[in-house]
Design an enzyme around this catalytic site. Structure first.
Site, PDB file in Angstrom:
ATOM      1  N   SER A  56       0.828  -1.207   0.000  1.00  0.00           N
ATOM      2  CA  SER A  56       0.000   0.000   0.000  1.00  0.00           C
ATOM      3  C   SER A  56       0.866   1.261   0.000  1.00  0.00           C
ATOM      4  O   SER A  56       2.021   1.238   0.438  1.00  0.00           O
ATOM      5  CB  SER A  56      -0.885   0.027   1.246  1.00  0.00           C
ATOM      6  OG  SER A  56      -1.675  -1.124   1.318  1.00  0.00           O
TER       7      SER A  56
HETATM    8  N1  SAH Z   1      -0.703  -5.063   4.000  1.00  0.00           N
HETATM    9  C1  SAH Z   1       0.126  -5.307   2.820  1.00  0.00           C
HETATM   10  C2  SAH Z   1      -0.558  -4.938   1.530  1.00  0.00           C
HETATM   11  C3  SAH Z   1      -1.591  -5.893   1.198  1.00  0.00           C
HETATM   12  S1  SAH Z   1      -2.067  -6.107  -0.489  1.00  0.00           S
HETATM   13  C4  SAH Z   1       1.461  -4.635   2.914  1.00  0.00           C
HETATM   14  O1  SAH Z   1       1.719  -3.911   3.887  1.00  0.00           O
HETATM   15  O2  SAH Z   1       2.277  -4.869   2.023  1.00  0.00           O
HETATM   16  C5  SAH Z   1      -3.380  -7.253  -0.143  1.00  0.00           C
HETATM   17  C6  SAH Z   1      -2.918  -8.641   0.218  1.00  0.00           C
HETATM   18  O3  SAH Z   1      -4.074  -9.364   0.599  1.00  0.00           O
HETATM   19  C7  SAH Z   1      -2.289  -9.399  -0.936  1.00  0.00           C
HETATM   20  O4  SAH Z   1      -1.025  -9.853  -0.561  1.00  0.00           O
HETATM   21  C8  SAH Z   1      -3.263 -10.556  -1.176  1.00  0.00           C
HETATM   22  O5  SAH Z   1      -2.618 -11.752  -1.563  1.00  0.00           O
HETATM   23  C9  SAH Z   1      -3.890 -10.698   0.198  1.00  0.00           C
HETATM   24  N2  SAH Z   1      -5.180 -11.373   0.211  1.00  0.00           N
HETATM   25  C10 SAH Z   1      -6.178 -11.336  -0.724  1.00  0.00           C
HETATM   26  N3  SAH Z   1      -7.215 -12.089  -0.336  1.00  0.00           N
HETATM   27  C11 SAH Z   1      -6.872 -12.620   0.865  1.00  0.00           C
HETATM   28  C12 SAH Z   1      -7.538 -13.489   1.776  1.00  0.00           C
HETATM   29  N4  SAH Z   1      -8.741 -13.985   1.535  1.00  0.00           N
HETATM   30  N5  SAH Z   1      -6.887 -13.825   2.927  1.00  0.00           N
HETATM   31  C13 SAH Z   1      -5.658 -13.361   3.199  1.00  0.00           C
HETATM   32  N6  SAH Z   1      -4.981 -12.523   2.367  1.00  0.00           N
HETATM   33  C14 SAH Z   1      -5.582 -12.159   1.231  1.00  0.00           C
END
Ligand code: SAH
Length: 211
Positions: free
Chosen positions: A61
């Protein structure tokens, strides 16, 4: 310009824009090396206020989003926090300086492995990365003082509501389109009281039925 200077300037900007507000969150930002959570080829961009690709179609993000969500979570040293969407591990690393313990759930096994390495390398000992579908929460360690979801949910997953403590805070991007609403909900007398903090853009929550 050095990364240290870039970081200082970014923090000053985020303060001036009102995204970074409290001293302890500003300090946690200063202590967290974003360059350690992104692919090497983007190293020079580490302190640009923009999301960056981390592989598998996912992104880390933008710093202002991490600042906004961290402040809204009202982190306390005694908190046990659940994060859905570990991604690079950066959001968890910022929080690790502010709370007691974080469980962060990641859907994509390779990213879970990467987040774990990044967090280990940067000395974040109070973060546990687990692999699974975060829409089910992580019941083993419930209840949580705070829950932060960093992928877009079409609706508030019931298990998250259930795993949140009374008085606890849940933050999530709510919506199905490319843009969602940032919702902050507090559990009051067993029910979520929601507030809308306006439009945001997150990658969608994936689940086993709908990869
Ligand atoms: N918080 C992260 C950014 C997240 S991007 C950071 O600081 O870098 C969103 C993430 O959510 C992605 O890595 C994606 O793979 C994950 N994601 C998507 N659906 C998900 C689910 N059902 N359970 C867990 N993670 C999930």
């Amino acid at each position: 310009m050095s990364l240290q200077e870039d970081k200082k300037r970014l923090i000053e900007n985020l303060k001036a824009l009102g995204y970074l507000k409290t001293q302890k969150v500003i300090k946690a930002f200063g202590q967290t090396p974003r360059e350690e959570f992104i692919p090497l080829k983007y190293r020079d961009e580490a302190y640009s206020d923009t999301p960056l690709p981390i592989g598998y179609g996912q992104t880390i993000s933008a710093p202002h989003m991490v600042a906004i969500m961290t402040e809204l979570l009202e982190p306390e040293k005694t908190d046990k926090v659940l994060e859905i969407g570990a991604g690079s591990g950066y959001q968890a690393a910022v929080l690790s300086r502010l709370v007691r313990k974080i469980i962060t759930v990641e859907f994509q096994p390779e990213l879970a492995g990467m987040a774990e390495e990044n967090l280990k390398r940067t000395g974040c000992k109070n973060v546990k990365v687990v692999c699974g579908d975060g829409s089910r929460g992580w019941p083993k360690e419930k209840p949580y003082d705070k829950i932060i979801v960093t992928c877009a949910c079409p609706e508030i997953p019931k298990p998250l509501e259930e795993q949140l403590k009374e008085g606890g805070i849940l933050i999530l991007p709510l919506g199905e389109g490319w843009q969602q609403e940032l919702i902050v909900a507090r559990k009051t007398r067993g029910k979520l009281e929601e507030k809308d903090y306006g439009g945001v853009v997150f990658v969608p929550l994936r689940h086993y039925m709908n990869k």
